[in-house]
Design a protein around this motif. Structure first.
Motif, PDB file in Angstrom:
ATOM      1  N   TYR A 250      -8.550  11.104   1.877  1.00  0.00           N
ATOM      2  CA  TYR A 250      -8.541  11.797   3.168  1.00  0.00           C
ATOM      3  C   TYR A 250      -9.076  13.232   3.089  1.00  0.00           C
ATOM      4  CZ  TYR A 250      -5.658   7.929   4.805  1.00  0.00           C
ATOM      5  OH  TYR A 250      -5.206   6.685   5.147  1.00  0.00           O
TER       6      TYR A 250
ATOM      7  N   TYR B 110     -10.693  -4.888   6.050  1.00  0.00           N
ATOM      8  CA  TYR B 110     -10.727  -3.439   5.904  1.00  0.00           C
ATOM      9  C   TYR B 110      -9.433  -2.847   6.452  1.00  0.00           C
ATOM     10  CZ  TYR B 110     -15.616  -4.312   4.928  1.00  0.00           C
ATOM     11  OH  TYR B 110     -16.775  -4.789   4.368  1.00  0.00           O
TER      12      TYR B 110
ATOM     13  N   VAL C 207      -4.409  10.380  -0.504  1.00  0.00           N
ATOM     14  CA  VAL C 207      -5.048   9.170  -1.016  1.00  0.00           C
ATOM     15  C   VAL C 207      -4.227   7.966  -0.566  1.00  0.00           C
ATOM     16  CG1 VAL C 207      -5.788   7.901  -3.065  1.00  0.00           C
ATOM     17  CG2 VAL C 207      -5.930  10.386  -3.053  1.00  0.00           C
TER      18      VAL C 207
ATOM     19  N   TYR D 268       0.849  -1.198   0.000  1.00  0.00           N
ATOM     20  CA  TYR D 268       0.000   0.000   0.000  1.00  0.00           C
ATOM     21  C   TYR D 268       0.883   1.246   0.000  1.00  0.00           C
ATOM     22  CZ  TYR D 268       1.084   0.140   5.005  1.00  0.00           C
ATOM     23  OH  TYR D 268       1.733   0.191   6.209  1.00  0.00           O
TER      24      TYR D 268
ATOM     25  N   LYS E 172     -12.738   7.956  -6.101  1.00  0.00           N
ATOM     26  CA  LYS E 172     -13.445   7.809  -4.818  1.00  0.00           C
ATOM     27  C   LYS E 172     -13.043   6.477  -4.205  1.00  0.00           C
ATOM     28  CE  LYS E 172     -17.710   5.970  -6.896  1.00  0.00           C
ATOM     29  NZ  LYS E 172     -17.176   5.945  -8.275  1.00  0.00           N
ATOM     30  N   GLU E 173     -13.316   6.319  -2.932  1.00  0.00           N
ATOM     31  CA  GLU E 173     -12.927   5.105  -2.219  1.00  0.00           C
ATOM     32  C   GLU E 173     -13.594   3.880  -2.843  1.00  0.00           C
ATOM     33  OE1 GLU E 173     -14.085   6.215   1.659  1.00  0.00           O
ATOM     34  OE2 GLU E 173     -12.386   7.558   1.969  1.00  0.00           O
TER      35      GLU E 173
ATOM     36  N   GLN F 202      -6.460  -0.857   8.100  1.00  0.00           N
ATOM     37  CA  GLN F 202      -6.323  -0.100   9.342  1.00  0.00           C
ATOM     38  C   GLN F 202      -7.307  -0.549  10.413  1.00  0.00           C
ATOM     39  OE1 GLN F 202      -6.342   4.056   7.789  1.00  0.00           O
ATOM     40  NE2 GLN F 202      -4.152   4.072   8.255  1.00  0.00           N
ATOM     41  N   SER F 203      -7.996  -1.682  10.178  1.00  0.00           N
ATOM     42  CA  SER F 203      -8.822  -2.246  11.243  1.00  0.00           C
ATOM     43  C   SER F 203      -7.893  -2.794  12.327  1.00  0.00           C
ATOM     44  CB  SER F 203      -9.703  -3.379  10.704  1.00  0.00           C
ATOM     45  OG  SER F 203     -10.598  -2.907   9.728  1.00  0.00           O
TER      46      SER F 203
ATOM     47  N   TYR G  17      -8.260   2.866  -1.265  1.00  0.00           N
ATOM     48  CA  TYR G  17      -8.823   2.473   0.023  1.00  0.00           C
ATOM     49  C   TYR G  17      -9.308   3.667   0.831  1.00  0.00           C
ATOM     50  CZ  TYR G  17      -7.329  -2.345  -0.554  1.00  0.00           C
ATOM     51  OH  TYR G  17      -7.183  -3.627  -0.996  1.00  0.00           O
ATOM     52  N   LYS G  18      -8.691   4.821   0.631  1.00  0.00           N
ATOM     53  CA  LYS G  18      -9.087   5.976   1.433  1.00  0.00           C
ATOM     54  C   LYS G  18      -8.747   7.267   0.703  1.00  0.00           C
ATOM     55  CE  LYS G  18     -10.418   8.070   5.281  1.00  0.00           C
ATOM     56  NZ  LYS G  18     -11.831   8.017   5.745  1.00  0.00           N
TER      57      LYS G  18
END
Length: 365
Positions: free
Chosen positions: A208, A293, A222, A46, A63-64, A295-296, A205-206
């Protein structure tokens, strides 16, 4: 050394068997030794795309959850004027390059004039020679011959001047192209880090920030990574790191799938102590294919030794300072013990008790 919850399917691994009585007869059980670790789950590979300076987020193209390709533009920082400046310079480079080509209008027109001047110079040179010969035979006057020679010299000068003009124009156009390219390169370099591109074929994935928000220096904008493959980034206490080896099994839980356990394998140990937490980072490749998911948070046990036959007691019976109430007849005597593995609801007893001893909780008096 802390441990996680029970792992289903393995013989007494992390067994949860809280005593419902006031007393317990000490006995041997088969346990597994594990080291507790906590951390988070992340894609196997990542990247955080960040700003190289404080700037406005001009555009977000994704977008995510979007699938993206390598080198695809995901976001742009800066102002519309900065982008327009790059476009203008790109057009200037294209125009300068077109003008510097041999087929350009200016160079083509000048070459045509040079060709005509060459033809005239050759004709005037022949005419001057002819008049000079005729003057020797008195067929024409010396004055006419001199005029022909002057005309030939003039034509030669004009031809040479046009050739020099061509070389000068060529150099000037090449110089303008080089200058335009240098300006574009300088501007493009100043915008490095402002046009954020995906380094891989992967998934967003994200995101920000939103369009128009201010991105701080080195702040993530991102997060993009490889889909479908995940790893654990775990923190192991410095007192336990010497027990960790690559290839060891890891059993973990995440709140996203509460009550369900997954398996991973240690594949990387980063030998640098994190001073803030007094721990080391360990990575483990996730074996399961569930939709995780990034950062879980996760809690994990790294399996050190399997199937250890040990004298154990339920952890509920252990008091602070590693002591228990030993039942002797009707009396309870506080007895210090030496503990070993702490695995789920069980604690290994290395000394202080023997098989068959009866221990009790204080409430059991």
């Amino acid at each position: 050394m802390k441990t996680l919850l029970s792992i289903a399917g393995m013989t007494l691994l992390f067994a949860a068997c809280k005593s419902k009585t006031a007393s317990y007869t000490v006995q041997s059980r088969t346990l597994n030794e594990a080291v507790y670790a906590s951390g988070e789950i992340m894609p196997e590979a990542y990247y955080f795309l960040k700003a190289n300076s404080a700037d406005l987020l001009l555009k977000v193209m994704v977008k995510e959850g979007d699938t993206v390709h390598q080198n695809e533009v995901l976001a742009v920082l800066g102002t519309p004027g900065q982008l327009e400046q790059v476009d203008i310079l790109q057009r200037q480079v294209a125009l300068a390059g077109s003008n510097a080509q041999e087929q350009s209008a200016a160079l083509t027109e000048l070459r045509s004039r040079i060709a005509l001047a060459k033809t005239k110079q050759e004709q005037d040179a022949l005419n001057a020679d002819r008049y000079t010969e005729l003057a020797r035979s008195k067929a024409v006057s010396e004055k006419d011959a001199e005029q022909a020679r002057v005309q030939a010299a003039t034509s030669a000068t004009e031809y040479k001047t046009l050739q020099d003009q061509y070389q000068t124009l060529q150099s000037d156009l090449s110089g303008k192209l080089l200058q335009a390219r240098q300006q574009l390169t300088a501007t493009t370099q100043s915008r490095e880090g402002k046009v954020l591109k995906s380094p891989v074929n992967g998934r967003v994935y994200k995101v920000y920030l939103k369009t128009g928000e201010l991105a701080q220096l080195n702040a993530p904008i991102v997060m993009v990574g490889l889909p479908g493959q995940f790893k654990l980034e775990l923190l192991v206490d410095e007192r336990d790191i010497s027990k960790i080896r690559t290839g060891q099994k890891v059993y973990f839980e995440t709140d996203v799938y509460k009550g369900k356990q997954f398996e991973a394998t240690v594949n990387k140990i980063i030998p640098l102590l994190q001073k803030e937490s007094r721990s080391f980072q360990v990575e483990a490749a996730v074996q399961d294919t569930a939709l995780f998911y990034p950062q879980s948070s996760v809690e994990a046990n790294i399996l050190i030794r399997e199937r250890i036959n040990a004298l154990v007691i339920p952890s509920d019976y252990l008091m602070k300072g590693d002591s228990v109430y030993l039942q002797q007849g009707k009396e309870l005597h506080k007895t210090a013990i030496v503990t070993g593995i702490r695995n789920g609801d069980w604690v290994e007893v290395k000394s202080g008790l023997k098989a068959g001893d009866v221990i009790a909780t204080k409430e059991g008096k």
